[in-house]
Design a protein around this motif. Structure first.
Motif, PDB file in Angstrom:
ATOM      1  N   ALA A 318       0.838  -1.192   0.000  1.00  0.00           N
ATOM      2  CA  ALA A 318       0.000   0.000   0.000  1.00  0.00           C
ATOM      3  C   ALA A 318       0.875   1.245   0.000  1.00  0.00           C
ATOM      4  O   ALA A 318       1.993   1.251   0.520  1.00  0.00           O
ATOM      5  CB  ALA A 318      -0.917   0.006   1.216  1.00  0.00           C
ATOM      6  N   SER A 319       0.385   2.301  -0.582  1.00  0.00           N
ATOM      7  CA  SER A 319       1.095   3.579  -0.620  1.00  0.00           C
ATOM      8  C   SER A 319       0.811   4.337   0.674  1.00  0.00           C
ATOM      9  O   SER A 319      -0.349   4.460   1.101  1.00  0.00           O
ATOM     10  CB  SER A 319       0.631   4.408  -1.832  1.00  0.00           C
ATOM     11  N   LYS A 321       0.786   7.591   3.317  1.00  0.00           N
ATOM     12  CA  LYS A 321       0.597   9.033   3.307  1.00  0.00           C
ATOM     13  C   LYS A 321       1.904   9.732   3.704  1.00  0.00           C
ATOM     14  O   LYS A 321       2.829   9.102   4.196  1.00  0.00           O
ATOM     15  CB  LYS A 321      -0.525   9.418   4.271  1.00  0.00           C
ATOM     16  N   ASP A 322       1.945  11.020   3.472  1.00  0.00           N
ATOM     17  CA  ASP A 322       3.195  11.758   3.680  1.00  0.00           C
ATOM     18  C   ASP A 322       3.636  11.701   5.142  1.00  0.00           C
ATOM     19  O   ASP A 322       4.829  11.520   5.420  1.00  0.00           O
ATOM     20  CB  ASP A 322       3.003  13.213   3.225  1.00  0.00           C
ATOM     21  N   LEU A 325       4.844   8.232   5.862  1.00  0.00           N
ATOM     22  CA  LEU A 325       6.088   7.996   5.146  1.00  0.00           C
ATOM     23  C   LEU A 325       7.270   8.607   5.897  1.00  0.00           C
ATOM     24  O   LEU A 325       8.342   7.990   5.996  1.00  0.00           O
ATOM     25  CB  LEU A 325       5.976   8.582   3.737  1.00  0.00           C
ATOM     26  N   THR A 342       7.913  14.158  -1.973  1.00  0.00           N
ATOM     27  CA  THR A 342       7.226  12.911  -1.633  1.00  0.00           C
ATOM     28  C   THR A 342       7.673  11.779  -2.543  1.00  0.00           C
ATOM     29  O   THR A 342       7.829  10.624  -2.101  1.00  0.00           O
ATOM     30  CB  THR A 342       5.716  13.110  -1.728  1.00  0.00           C
ATOM     31  N   ALA A 343       7.895  12.083  -3.827  1.00  0.00           N
ATOM     32  CA  ALA A 343       8.346  11.043  -4.759  1.00  0.00           C
ATOM     33  C   ALA A 343       9.726  10.531  -4.354  1.00  0.00           C
ATOM     34  O   ALA A 343       9.999   9.314  -4.444  1.00  0.00           O
ATOM     35  CB  ALA A 343       8.379  11.607  -6.179  1.00  0.00           C
ATOM     36  N   HIS A 346       9.323   8.127  -1.396  1.00  0.00           N
ATOM     37  CA  HIS A 346       8.845   6.807  -1.823  1.00  0.00           C
ATOM     38  C   HIS A 346       9.967   6.016  -2.493  1.00  0.00           C
ATOM     39  O   HIS A 346      10.102   4.799  -2.269  1.00  0.00           O
ATOM     40  CB  HIS A 346       7.657   6.952  -2.777  1.00  0.00           C
ATOM     41  N   GLN A 350      11.470   2.452  -1.223  1.00  0.00           N
ATOM     42  CA  GLN A 350      11.490   1.301  -2.123  1.00  0.00           C
ATOM     43  C   GLN A 350      12.912   0.737  -2.257  1.00  0.00           C
ATOM     44  O   GLN A 350      13.098  -0.494  -2.327  1.00  0.00           O
ATOM     45  CB  GLN A 350      10.952   1.706  -3.492  1.00  0.00           C
TER      46      GLN A 350
END
Length: 376
Positions: A318-319, A321-322, A325, A342-343, A346, A350
């Motif tokens: 699942a992604s 939230k900021d 994260l 944010t990118a 992520h 990863q």
């Protein structure tokens, strides 16, 4: 043949001795006795009886000045050169070095705790005092509302046990597997249960100290008894502590990295470098109290928690939230700048998950330590 000495001879001898010791002076027709010191050897005849032996007046001891018994005795002072105002030398007293622990500013802490309560009142977490209340009524109202807030927080810890029991029963019966949210919920409950008993004792004895504990010892508070502004300050202090460790422990991290060329990184490697356990604990937001053995134990438990969290992140996919994260990366010691997008966050997470995917626990631990140190 010894000549016998009669009693008359003894009397004449005594008279002669006395007359020799005292001479009469007739100066100015006024007789006076002048004392003359005369040394003579008395007659010691063994045939005389003790009563017949002459008795000479004892020698008068020389006059001496009378002794003065001073209690207490006078203090003797030593002269210190030609200084006109000499003082006695004080004994050497060891001076303690100033402590490195900063002093508690109670006045500032009091104002900060007051701001926490005001922020909670603005967000509706604590009801504000009634309008027109004087200082006493307003203070009493805040104390009562804080007590209610802490009571509800402690009650929530005990009521959550039913939810956790239901989750575990579902897994035992072969239902849906454990999710990441449920896993973190169970871990939070374990931490709160360990903190609730000391917190109850403090709340019953010294309730007014709890806002100060939230400032100076936030690790003592259960998660259900922390106000939102207090939680934000706790997270900010963790981030500040991690950043300070990253800046001030460059030499320690370099020494750990140099060990990676000889063998894979492990907890034993951290233990062998002086200052490394403290630096790693600060970087991961853990407590640094105690000896290195306790710090290594905290690092080990934290990495075990991160390992299970990584497995659930890979499972759920699942992604985040900021806000979640940021917390996830901070738990892994991956410091971020304010300009990080944010990118990029992520992508960094990863990269972490790909590095530990499909690896044994020992290899995954070494990979995690390598990723932590690569950012320093």
């Amino acid at each position: 043949m010894l000549r016998s000495i009669s009693r008359q001879d003894v009397s004449r001898q005594l008279s002669f001795n006395v007359a020799s010791r005292y001479s009469i002076s007739h100066r100015n027709q006024r007789p006076s006795l002048l004392y003359t010191r005369l040394y003579s050897t008395p007659t010691t005849d063994p045939r005389l009886s003790p009563s017949e032996k002459p008795s000479l007046p004892p020698n008068t001891p020389p006059r001496s000045q009378p002794k003065l018994d001073l209690r207490p005795g006078p203090v003797k002072t030593k002269s210190l050169g030609n200084s006109p105002r000499a003082t006695a030398k004080l004994p050497d007293v060891p001076v303690k070095a100033p402590s490195s622990v900063p002093k508690l500013n109670l006045n500032a802490a009091k104002h900060e705790a007051q701001r926490d309560i005001e922020e909670a009142e603005k967000h509706g977490i604590l009801p504000p005092p009634p309008p027109g209340a004087n200082w006493f009524r307003a203070t009493l109202h805040k104390a009562i509302e804080l007590a209610k807030f802490y009571f509800r927080g402690v009650k929530l810890i005990f009521s959550r046990r039913k939810q956790i029991a239901a989750i575990r029963a579902r897994i035992r019966e072969g239902g849906p597997p454990l999710t990441r949210a449920e896993f973190r919920f169970i871990q939070t409950q374990k931490d709160d249960v360990n903190k609730v008993i000391p917190f109850i004792i403090i709340a019953l004895l010294l309730e007014e100290v709890i806002p100060l504990i939230a400032i100076y010892a936030p690790f003592m508070l259960p998660s259900t008894c922390v106000l939102p502004s207090q939680r934000a300050r706790i997270e900010a202090k963790k981030a500040e502590k991690a950043l300070a460790s990253s800046v001030n422990s460059k030499a320690v991290f370099h020494a750990i990295k140099s060990q990676a060329h000889l063998a894979p990184l492990s907890l034993e490697t951290i233990k062998g470098v002086e200052g490394a356990p403290t630096a790693i604990c600060s970087l991961l937001g853990l407590s640094t109290l105690g000896v290195d053995a306790l710090r290594i134990r905290r690092v080990k438990k934290h990495l075990e928690f991160v390992a299970e969290d990584d497995a659930l992140l890979l499972q759920d996919g699942a992604s985040l939230k900021d806000r979640d994260l940021d917390d996830t990366l901070a738990e892994r010691g991956l410091l971020l700048s304010k300009a990080t997008t944010t990118a990029s966050k992520h992508a960094l997470l990863q990269q972490w998950l790909d590095a530990v995917r499909d690896k044994s626990p020992e290899e995954a631990l070494s990979a995690r330590l390598s990723l932590i140190l690569s950012r320093q």
